[in-house]
Every structure is written in structure tokens, then in C-alpha cells.
Design a protein around this motif. Structure first.
Motif: not given
Length: 331
Positions: A90, A93-94, A97, A148, A172-173, A176-177, A179-180
Motif C-alpha cells: 500500500k 502504491d502511494e 501515486h 482513503d 489510474r490512482i 488502485e485505491e 484495493f486500498h
């Protein structure tokens, strides 16, 4: 992850910023936006549009970088290998971003180097919520789920905005968010339905973070001078109050559903208006934290400053490589 409106809006005495714009170009620009067209880096745009977009995207990027710090400190202390691996992914990923967002902001004319200098020097802001401590694993879980969640409310709206590079980065962000958000919700539910000690820890963390969560979307709309024009230009796709109300609509029932309470006796939904009523946040404290006087402001910027200094040799080596071709020595 953390894009929000939680920074100072311009003072009410500020000029419109359009006094010196060519009226014909401005009319054409606004007509394009009204038709739903995207504005690209080479297109003409008002100076105020460029300025506010740069500010917003840059602050979003800074929030991703600084926001990874309170969660990153829990990678080695997360309970169990599975949680450690998930927390590490996670945080990674951030930071990714932030890379996307700095690239989008650079298309507006400000270099990444200058953005980072302004961050470290305190000139550029980032989301106020990342200036608070995370003393327990439960605090990290509150960030993973509810911060989030608030960010997604903002980002899904702004992904439909008018500036092409920012919208594409947000697409794109947001993927992924999603899943977060599931990861954070799972972690909170695990503690809220666990042992009495786990449940108590989770409730106490939520109590600590709720005031900051309520300020995450920024001051009420009546305190903002540029909201109207920025929404007309689709820089912002929803006002601060609209985003806050949508967040409460979506997540307060989920919090109550798992048996947690919220530390606001005035929190209730007005069924007639569809709006949530709550205790007015302490906006003076919000401004104080945004301006650098929060519990962890100095600590968070010190970490970022150290990273910048420790990585200076890498940047110098990469820069040298652009001008000096490597020559393989003779055998």
C-alpha cells in the motif's frame, strides 16, 4: 490517495484573477469546457486556471508522499507477515501515486524539483490529516480505510474534470485505491469484531481521528472565494460541503454497522434536506495545523528533508550520466 481540499482557500478580498485575460480566448476556453472537452498542456488557459490546478495537483502529490509516512512506520510493526506485506504494498502504491501526480503538475510549468523544495520549506501545503500521530496499529487502520475513503470521494469526482493529464492520473490512482479501501475496511472490521482489547483500541483510534476526518474536505463552501469559478471550469467537480456530505452518507452507516460509535453527539442526517448535521469543526485549529503548527508537522517534513538530502548523490549521478557517456575500459 489523499487528494483533498483541506488547505486554505484564498481570502475573500482576493481579485477574480481574470482582469487581464483576453475575453475572446476566455470565452472559447469556457465553451470548450462546457462542451466536455479536455484541456491539454499546450492549450491556452487562463492564468488563474493554471495557478489553481498547479496548486491542487502539487498539494495532492505532496499528500501522497507525506501521507505514506504515518502508515510506513507501521510496516515493521504490523501484526503478522500478511499485514506487513499488505502495508508495504500500500505504501509503495502511494509513493507511485505521487510520481503520477508530480508528472501531471509538471505539464503546467512548475518543475518537480521546485515543488519538492517548496514542500520542504513549508511553502507548499499538503492534507492537514497527515500532521497527527499514529500511536497504535488501529490508527494506521483508520487512515487505510476512512482517509482513503474520503480521498476516493474527491478523486472519483475530479477524474471527470477538465484537465487531461490530471484526469488520466486519477483514473489510474482510483483503480488502485479501490484495493486500498478494501484492505483498510478489512483491517478495521478485524479489530472491531475481535477481542475486547482490539475493539477498545479501534474505538479509541476512531475517536482520535474523527475531528481531523471532518476537516479533510476543507472549509465550508461559504469560506471559499474561488469555488464557484473553479467548479465552472471543472477544476473542482464537487464543493467541499458536497464531498463531506457524500462521505458521511457512504461511511457513517458502515461505521455504525460494525458497532463503532462516533464522538459527535450532534451527528445526524436531516431526512428532509438529505444533509448531515454535525458539530462544526474547529477551523482555527485546522488553519493552525495547515500553517505548520500541528503535532507532527516538523517531524513529517524532517523525514522528507532527510530523504531529499540522502538521495542527493543519486540525482547528481543520474545528471552526470546524461552528459558523460560511459566508456568501457580496455581489457
Amino acid at each position: 490517495m489523499y487528494g483533498s481540499a483541506s488547505t486554505h482557500d484564498l481570502p475573500s478580498t482576493a481579485p477574480t484573477g481574470l482582469e487581464n485575460e483576453d475575453p475572446i480566448l476566455l470565452a472559447e476556453f469556457e465553451a470548450r469546457i462546457a462542451r466536455g472537452e479536455k484541456i491539454e498542456p499546450g492549450d491556452w488557459m487562463p492564468a488563474l486556471y493554471r495557478k489553481q490546478l498547479t496548486r491542487m495537483i502539487e498539494q495532492h502529490a505532496h499528500s501522497e508522499i507525506i501521507g505514506s509516512l504515518p502508515e510506513g512506520t507501521w510496516i515493521t510493526r504490523a501484526p503478522g507477515f500478511r499485514r506487513k506485506m499488505a502495508q508495504m504494498a500500500k505504501v509503495q502504491d502511494e509513493v507511485g501515486h505521487a510520481q503520477l501526480l508530480y508528472s501531471a503538475a509538471e505539464t503546467l510549468g512548475k518543475t518537480r524539483e521546485q515543488m519538492l523544495v517548496d514542500l520542504i520549506n513549508g511553502k507548499s501545503k499538503y492534507s492537514n490529516v497527515f500532521n497527527y500521530p499514529t500511536p497504535t496499529w488501529a490508527d494506521s487502520n483508520v487512515i487505510s480505510w476512512l482517509i482513503d475513503a474520503g480521498a476516493i470521494v474527491n478523486q472519483l469526482a475530479n477524474a471527470k474534470g477538465s484537465y487531461g493529464p490530471y484526469c488520466r492520473a486519477l483514473d489510474r490512482i482510483c483503480a488502485e485505491e479501490a484495493f486500498h479501501l478494501k484492505y483498510g475496511h478489512d483491517a478495521v472490521v478485524h479489530m472491531a469484531t475481535g477481542t475486547p482489547i482490539q475493539r477498545k483500541m479501534m474505538q479509541e483510534a476512531l475517536n482520535r481521528w474523527w475531528p481531523a476526518i471532518m476537516t479533510f474536505f476543507g472549509p465550508s463552501d461559504k469560506m471559499s472565494v474561488h469555488t464557484e469559478i473553479l467548479m465552472r471550469w471543472k477544476v473542482k467537480m464537487a464543493s467541499n460541503d458536497e464531498c463531506r456530505n457524500q462521505f458521511l452518507d457512504m461511511y457513517v452507516p458502515k461505521i455504525w454497522e460494525i458497532g463503532l460509535t462516533l464522538p459527535d453527539a450532534n451527528l445526524r442526517k436531516n431526512e428532509e434536506t438529505g444533509q448531515w448535521e454535525f458539530t462544526e469543526p474547529d477551523w482555527e485549529d485546522f488553519k493552525r495545523v495547515i500553517n505548520g503548527d500541528g503535532p507532527c508537522n516538523a517531524e513529517r517534513l524532517a523525514v522528507r528533508r532527510a530523504a531529499e538530502e540522502n538521495g542527493a548523490w543519486v540525482r547528481r549521478a543520474l545528471s552526470a550520466g546524461k552528459t558523460h557517456q560511459y566508456v568501457r575500459p580496455l581489457a
